[in-house]
Design an enzyme around this catalytic site. Structure first.
Site, PDB file in Angstrom:
ATOM      1  N   ARG A  36       0.893  -1.026  -0.014  1.00  0.00           N
ATOM      2  CA  ARG A  36       0.025  -0.090  -0.161  1.00  0.00           C
ATOM      3  C   ARG A  36       0.871   1.310  -0.142  1.00  0.00           C
ATOM      4  O   ARG A  36       1.892   1.283   0.260  1.00  0.00           O
ATOM      5  CB  ARG A  36      -0.984   0.061   1.211  1.00  0.00           C
ATOM      6  CG  ARG A  36      -1.945  -0.971   1.077  1.00  0.00           C
ATOM      7  CD  ARG A  36      -2.916  -0.936   2.559  1.00  0.00           C
ATOM      8  NE  ARG A  36      -2.040  -1.388   3.619  1.00  0.00           N
ATOM      9  CZ  ARG A  36      -1.692  -0.470   4.509  1.00  0.00           C
ATOM     10  NH1 ARG A  36      -1.842   0.821   4.370  1.00  0.00           N
ATOM     11  NH2 ARG A  36      -1.161  -1.149   5.644  1.00  0.00           N
ATOM     12  N   SER A  46      -1.508  -5.603   9.402  1.00  0.00           N
ATOM     13  CA  SER A  46      -1.182  -6.560   8.498  1.00  0.00           C
ATOM     14  C   SER A  46       0.122  -7.334   8.954  1.00  0.00           C
ATOM     15  O   SER A  46       1.197  -6.554   9.019  1.00  0.00           O
ATOM     16  CB  SER A  46      -0.856  -6.125   7.009  1.00  0.00           C
ATOM     17  OG  SER A  46      -2.406  -5.603   6.446  1.00  0.00           O
ATOM     18  N   ARG A  59       1.477 -12.033  -1.301  1.00  0.00           N
ATOM     19  CA  ARG A  59      -0.055 -12.388  -1.058  1.00  0.00           C
ATOM     20  C   ARG A  59      -0.790 -13.318  -1.905  1.00  0.00           C
ATOM     21  O   ARG A  59      -0.558 -13.810  -2.962  1.00  0.00           O
ATOM     22  CB  ARG A  59      -0.740 -10.756  -1.171  1.00  0.00           C
ATOM     23  CG  ARG A  59      -0.299  -9.695  -0.196  1.00  0.00           C
ATOM     24  CD  ARG A  59      -0.975  -9.953   0.911  1.00  0.00           C
ATOM     25  NE  ARG A  59      -0.467  -8.813   2.024  1.00  0.00           N
ATOM     26  CZ  ARG A  59      -0.912  -8.589   3.215  1.00  0.00           C
ATOM     27  NH1 ARG A  59      -2.012  -9.182   3.416  1.00  0.00           N
ATOM     28  NH2 ARG A  59      -0.393  -7.446   3.961  1.00  0.00           N
ATOM     29  N   LYS A  89      -8.846  -1.873   1.053  1.00  0.00           N
ATOM     30  CA  LYS A  89      -8.434  -0.945   1.927  1.00  0.00           C
ATOM     31  C   LYS A  89      -9.497   0.280   1.671  1.00  0.00           C
ATOM     32  O   LYS A  89      -9.579   1.120   2.754  1.00  0.00           O
ATOM     33  CB  LYS A  89      -7.126  -0.758   2.201  1.00  0.00           C
ATOM     34  CG  LYS A  89      -6.447  -1.735   2.849  1.00  0.00           C
ATOM     35  CD  LYS A  89      -7.174  -2.495   4.266  1.00  0.00           C
ATOM     36  CE  LYS A  89      -6.328  -3.542   4.727  1.00  0.00           C
ATOM     37  NZ  LYS A  89      -6.913  -3.920   6.042  1.00  0.00           N
ATOM     38  N   ASP A 139      -9.910 -10.052   8.472  1.00  0.00           N
ATOM     39  CA  ASP A 139      -9.433  -8.816   8.443  1.00  0.00           C
ATOM     40  C   ASP A 139     -10.354  -7.736   8.715  1.00  0.00           C
ATOM     41  O   ASP A 139     -10.009  -6.807   9.469  1.00  0.00           O
ATOM     42  CB  ASP A 139      -8.880  -8.367   7.181  1.00  0.00           C
ATOM     43  CG  ASP A 139      -7.801  -7.440   7.241  1.00  0.00           C
ATOM     44  OD1 ASP A 139      -7.112  -7.075   7.806  1.00  0.00           O
ATOM     45  OD2 ASP A 139      -8.022  -6.562   6.117  1.00  0.00           O
ATOM     46  N   HIS A 144     -10.502  -3.408  12.562  1.00  0.00           N
ATOM     47  CA  HIS A 144      -9.536  -3.961  11.962  1.00  0.00           C
ATOM     48  C   HIS A 144      -9.046  -5.428  12.436  1.00  0.00           C
ATOM     49  O   HIS A 144      -8.100  -5.340  13.206  1.00  0.00           O
ATOM     50  CB  HIS A 144      -8.214  -3.159  11.576  1.00  0.00           C
ATOM     51  CG  HIS A 144      -7.272  -3.474  10.636  1.00  0.00           C
ATOM     52  ND1 HIS A 144      -5.828  -3.378  10.638  1.00  0.00           N
ATOM     53  CD2 HIS A 144      -7.349  -4.462   9.629  1.00  0.00           C
ATOM     54  CE1 HIS A 144      -5.242  -3.867   9.664  1.00  0.00           C
ATOM     55  NE2 HIS A 144      -6.207  -4.567   9.011  1.00  0.00           N
ATOM     56  N   LYS A 198      -3.176 -11.981  12.276  1.00  0.00           N
ATOM     57  CA  LYS A 198      -4.587 -11.945  12.288  1.00  0.00           C
ATOM     58  C   LYS A 198      -4.932 -13.223  11.488  1.00  0.00           C
ATOM     59  O   LYS A 198      -5.879 -13.954  12.006  1.00  0.00           O
ATOM     60  CB  LYS A 198      -5.341 -10.644  11.772  1.00  0.00           C
ATOM     61  CG  LYS A 198      -5.220  -9.519  12.646  1.00  0.00           C
ATOM     62  CD  LYS A 198      -5.891  -8.508  12.081  1.00  0.00           C
ATOM     63  CE  LYS A 198      -5.865  -8.062  10.654  1.00  0.00           C
ATOM     64  NZ  LYS A 198      -4.737  -7.750  10.084  1.00  0.00           N
ATOM     65  N   THR A 199      -4.521 -13.299  10.208  1.00  0.00           N
ATOM     66  CA  THR A 199      -5.028 -14.386   9.283  1.00  0.00           C
ATOM     67  C   THR A 199      -4.588 -15.798   9.900  1.00  0.00           C
ATOM     68  O   THR A 199      -5.302 -16.616   9.818  1.00  0.00           O
ATOM     69  CB  THR A 199      -4.627 -14.035   8.054  1.00  0.00           C
ATOM     70  OG1 THR A 199      -5.009 -13.075   7.457  1.00  0.00           O
ATOM     71  CG2 THR A 199      -4.767 -15.248   7.098  1.00  0.00           C
TER      72      THR A 199
END
Length: 543
Positions: free
Chosen positions: A62, A241, A325, A203, A260, A223, A245-246
């Site tokens: 990003r 990120s 990703r 996003k 997410d 988030h 989390k994932t």
């Protein structure tokens, strides 16, 4: 004109945007059709698992400093203008919009209608217009997919127009560089130009939901990842990120709600998305079996390399970026929950990747501490997640997602604190970063230990306050025992060879918290301010 679809394209709605449709328009293509389009254009290749592999070019992460919000009557007094919420004059938006439309009128486009928010009460209809089919496949994977009959009556609430090859002129267009993301709340539109990094699409929608839901609906936007146990017990995982989390929410013994972005209202929580966008670096079947098995036909993999002479992905390669990703629909996770709804959370996890090695692997927070830590959002930006990040960099990111938070962080924290009290949720700070010293000296905390900690909490094995000791600086409660985890690592000072160095590092980190929080002090209660770490008269019993 060529319309390669069985669905009737919404001609009038497309014309109203200024698109003349003189070039081929592809509406609501299936993943199989999109994959074929991409392969025909040599814009991607198939891996040996059937997943499509693409390269996003110059940008593999990003660009938060290139995201603008139109400053107008809608946003002037509501947006918390700062380094991430950067204002831009409506004149520049209109100029770029018209330029992009003229640009796309000379090219094929891919159009997709989709939704955000699994709870129909808050559903947002989105029309995505892409210059490239790979981005349209990403939108298919990440957003909620309408049923056939819903397309007949679809009316877009928001539009995303994305053209990676379109470049802005900073001298005349009001941008910093040739790439940009512009959100217009009055026009209900997001423009993305000059970057093919697909994460900007998701996003962008997350940012607008972080405004619309709390501001207009009284719903806390978060988030976070979320999963649910067999008895409906729900857990949520906050974090930037790359902090886990994932990985930690994809638990074979629990149903995945989402990885997410979620909302929390008076009924429980709900996913914003219809898919996952997981980091793929170092991915392997042993550590992350569910994500590994999701890399199959229909998945879109970004910026990975192959083992030489094969179509087998080398997930360990950093040749292109650390931020490799993979996107895939949520149902690619075998034990995902549908619809993506959950009960009020029993346990809330704040995932922090502490590059200083000061924070314990796990600690329990009081409600004021939870609000303080939430506003602080301390972690490290992981290599590759943003342009220019090549190694962990300590940062404070409000609400664990400052680039996507349009309102004052105190607003979200107050909502979170209220919900924690109402539903008696436990809040835990989990350090997935370093132990035994800072980055470069210490070691990254084992994922095996982190999983054991999470499991113990979810099985309600860490709630006995008699088995906790208080950290002398942060005053958070550290368990003295946890099944599956060596007791000596639970208090971080025990892992440092130089205890004096730990004391110094802890005081330094505490002061960083205090200095960072000054900019939020006028928007929070005294209760939250008193939850700050203490840097005076510190005694370390284990020194």
């Amino acid at each position: 004109m060529l319309f390669q679809t069985i669905h009737a394209i919404p001609r009038r709605a497309i014309y109203e945007l200024g698109l003349e449709m003189t070039e081929p328009v592809h509406y609501q293509l299936s993943p199989e059709e999109l994959t074929e389009e991409i392969l025909q254009r040599n814009a991607g290749v198939l891996s040996d698992t059937g997943a499509l592999v693409i390269n996003t070019g110059e940008f593999t992460g990003r660009s938060p400093k290139e995201k603008f919000t139109v400053l107008d009557a809608t946003t002037e007094n509501t947006i918390n203008w700062n380094e991430f919420n950067i204002p831009i004059d409506p004149v520049y938006f209109e100029r770029l919009y018209n330029k992009m439309i003229d640009y796309l009128n000379e090219r094929e486009i891919w159009v997709r209608d989709c939704y955000a928010c699994a709870d129909p009460s808050y559903r947002v209809s989105i029309r995505v217009i892409n210059e490239e089919p790979a981005s349209n496949l990403f939108a298919h994977n990440l957003f909620l997919r309408p049923d056939e009959y819903e397309l007949e009556f679809f009316k877009a609430d928001w539009h995303i127009i994305q053209a990676p090859e379109f470049k802005a002129d900073p001298a005349t267009d009001g941008t910093n560089h040739s790439h940009f993301i512009i959100v217009n709340f009055t026009r209900r539109m997001i423009l993305i130009g000059g970057t093919a990094y697909t994460g900007e699409i998701k996003k962008g929608i997350f940012s607008i939901l972080n405004y619309l839901l709390p501001h207009d609906e009284g719903v806390l936007s978060m988030h976070c990842a979320a999963n649910m146990g067999r008895h409906g017990d729900t857990a949520i995982f906050f974090g930037l990120s790359g902090t886990g989390k994932t990985t930690l929410s994809a638990d074979p013994e629990r149903q995945l709600i989402g990885d997410d972005e979620h909302g929390w209202d008076e009924h429980g929580i709900f996913n914003f998305e219809g898919g996952c966008y997981a980091k793929a670096i170092d991915l392997n079947e042993e550590k992350e079996p569910d994500i590994y098995r999701a890399v199959r036909t229909g998945a879109l993999v970004e910026n990975v390399s192959f083992y030489e002479g094969t179509n087998t992905i080398d997930f360990y390669s950093r040749k292109i970026t650390e931020n490799t990703r993979v996107s895939y629909p949520l149902h690619f996770i075998s034990n995902s929950n549908y619809p993506s709804l959950g009960n009020h959370p029993d346990d809330i996890f704040f995932l922090t990747c502490d590059a200083s090695g000061v924070l314990p692997p796990v600690s329990k927070l009081t409600i004021p501490q939870a609000m303080y830590q939430y506003i602080s959002g301390y972690t490290a930006k992981i290599a590759g997640t943003e342009t220019g990040i090549t190694e962990p960099k300590a940062t404070f990111s409000a609400c664990f997602g400052a680039p996507f938070i349009p309102l004052h962080p105190g607003f979200y924290a107050a909502m979170l604190g209220k919900k924690i009290r109402e539903h008696s949720a436990n809040v835990w700070l989990i350090n997935t970063g370093w132990s035994g010293g800072p980055y470069g000296t210490g070691k990254r905390i084992s994922l095996h230990y982190t999983r054991a900690i999470i499991k113990a909490i979810l099985l309600n094995k860490l709630n006995n306050t008699a088995n906790f000791e208080k950290h002398p600086v942060f005053e958070i409660l550290m368990p003295t025992q946890c099944e599956g985890v060596p007791s000596e690592i639970l208090n971080p000072i025990n892992t440092w060879a130089d205890k004096t160095a730990y004391t110094t590092a802890a005081k330094k980190l505490a002061q960083q918290f205090i200095d960072n929080f000054k900019k939020y002090a006028d928007g929070v209660t005294e209760e939250i301010l008193n939850a700050a770490p203490k840097v005076s008269d510190i005694i370390f019993n284990n020194c």
